[in-house]
Design a protein around this motif. Structure first.
Motif, mmCIF file in Angstrom:
data_model
loop_
_atom_site.group_PDB
_atom_site.id
_atom_site.type_symbol
_atom_site.label_atom_id
_atom_site.label_comp_id
_atom_site.label_asym_id
_atom_site.label_seq_id
_atom_site.Cartn_x
_atom_site.Cartn_y
_atom_site.Cartn_z
ATOM 1 N N LEU A 192 -1.747 -1.030 -4.866
ATOM 2 C CA LEU A 192 -3.092 -1.502 -4.740
ATOM 3 C C LEU A 192 -3.414 -2.867 -4.893
ATOM 4 N N SER A 193 -3.510 -3.101 -6.301
ATOM 5 C CA SER A 193 -3.699 -4.147 -6.774
ATOM 6 C C SER A 193 -3.508 -5.611 -6.029
ATOM 7 N N LEU A 245 -11.176 1.067 -1.857
ATOM 8 C CA LEU A 245 -10.430 1.691 -2.739
ATOM 9 C C LEU A 245 -10.163 0.505 -3.980
ATOM 10 N N SER A 262 -11.383 -5.225 -1.162
ATOM 11 C CA SER A 262 -10.646 -3.853 -1.646
ATOM 12 C C SER A 262 -10.503 -2.973 -0.103
ATOM 13 N N TYR A 263 -9.239 -2.467 -0.032
ATOM 14 C CA TYR A 263 -8.819 -1.711 0.856
ATOM 15 C C TYR A 263 -9.789 -0.692 1.532
ATOM 16 N N LEU A 284 0.883 -1.285 0.070
ATOM 17 C CA LEU A 284 0.023 -0.032 0.004
ATOM 18 C C LEU A 284 0.696 1.328 -0.052
ATOM 19 N N TYR A 341 -7.378 7.948 -6.474
ATOM 20 C CA TYR A 341 -7.787 6.688 -6.513
ATOM 21 C C TYR A 341 -9.336 6.309 -6.744
ATOM 22 N N ASN A 380 -4.946 -5.468 -2.592
ATOM 23 C CA ASN A 380 -6.309 -6.060 -2.380
ATOM 24 C C ASN A 380 -6.117 -7.574 -2.681
ATOM 25 N N TYR A 390 -5.807 2.257 -8.342
ATOM 26 C CA TYR A 390 -4.729 3.404 -8.109
ATOM 27 C C TYR A 390 -4.707 4.072 -9.663
ATOM 28 N N PRO A 426 -2.558 4.952 2.045
ATOM 29 C CA PRO A 426 -1.721 4.298 1.247
ATOM 30 C C PRO A 426 -0.900 5.505 0.569
#
Length: 321
Positions: A189-190, A289, A199-200, A184, A238, A193, A292, A233
């Motif tokens: 992000l991918s 989220l 999803s965060y 993060l 986002y 997660n 990104y 993050p």
């Protein structure tokens, strides 16, 4: 899911703090910080739930607030930022069909308790543990001297069985909250997660801002996280999702210092929610989220910023989850 707190040897309701009548009920129990409630944690909880159902036991997650490292490292190195606030952890665990969340207020006094005192005093006498499920590397009690071997030894004396869950991996990647924090913080992000299994989440209360967004056609809600130790993050824009009044909305969220319009260094969270109109001041909002979109950058003019925001909005509108 019932949520209670254990404070100074008393059991109280969460979040009210009102005393509750708490009686021992035969239980399947797992123990841990469960920061982020990621896929590794979920495999442990799923196994606990399966044992609870098969033996007609209550399923219990025992966790700690604040994160033990925030207490134990207070005078040493900085404690880690958390992936989930207590409110977020409650919501995540509620979705996993746990019967009871037992939140232990972690203090220096509690940290000084021996592993045997914790097992006998809390898990056996208070929670009536009949089965205890832990991760492969679990440690607890003063200086983390307690282990699955400690549990096995005491289980023979106090009538509970123990199961240690083997490590869960994605490919050859190890699961850990530390690993997810690094992903993060780097803007990945991918992968974060994927490790989380969802999803965060960034949540908090809507507070007043400078309303600059309204003047350029992008009104935003400014979010103050409920825990100052919540990990925000990597700075940037986002694509997020939020549910308001039972309706899901896409949102464009900026996390960072807003260099075009601000001279400060404090990281802030603000979100523009296309298609929503209404008053949200004081509301507690929870965003997921998903993507990104781009790095945060300083634009030469407000018009350049507005032009980029239009592009970001189009990206959000065209996204299909």
């Amino acid at each position: 899911m019932l949520v209670v707190e254990y404070q100074n040897n008393d059991v109280v309701a969460y979040p009210s703090g009102e005393p509750v009548i708490f009686s021992p009920v035969p239980s399947a129990v797992t123990i841990g910080s469960f920061d982020g409630v990621h896929r590794g944690h979920r495999s442990i909880i799923a196994r606990m739930n399966a044992i609870a159902r098969s033996r007609q036991l209550r399923s219990v997650v025992v966790t700690f607030e604040p994160h033990p490292r925030r207490v134990l490292s207070a005078s040493a190195s900085p404690s880690p930022l958390v992936l989930s606030t207590l409110d977020e952890k409650v919501a995540l665990l509620t979705s996993l069909d746990v019967d009871l969340l037992f939140v232990i207020r972690f203090t220096d006094a509690f940290a000084a308790r021996s592993s045997e005192d914790f097992i006998v005093g809390v898990l056996v006498k208070l929670l009536c543990a009949k089965s205890i499920i832990v991760g492969y590397d679990h440690g607890f009690g003063r200086n983390r001297t307690g282990s699955s071997e400690t549990l096995l030894h005491l289980g023979k004396e106090f009538g509970f069985d123990v199961e240690a869950i083997t490590e869960v991996k994605i490919g050859n990647e190890h699961f850990s909250s530390t690993r997810i924090r690094k992903l993060l913080e780097s803007g990945n992000l991918s992968d974060a997660n994927q490790f989380l299994g969802y999803s965060y989440i960034v949540s908090g209360t809507v507070v007043g801002g400078d309303q600059r967004g309204r003047t350029i056609g992008f009104p935003t809600v400014n979010i103050k996280p409920s825990d100052p130790q919540k990990l925000l993050p990597h700075s940037g824009v986002y694509l997020a999702m939020i549910e308001l009044d039972g309706i899901s909305y896409k949102a464009m969220m900026n996390i960072g210092v807003r260099p075009t319009v601000s001279q400060g260094n404090e990281k802030t969270v603000e979100a523009h929610i296309p298609g929503f109109s209404g008053e949200l001041y004081g509301a507690f909002l929870s965003f997921r989220l998903l993507v990104y979109i781009r790095e945060e950058k300083k634009f030469a003019t407000i018009d350049e910023l507005k032009e980029q925001l239009e592009k970001d909005k189009k990206t959000v509108e065209l996204y299909n989850e």
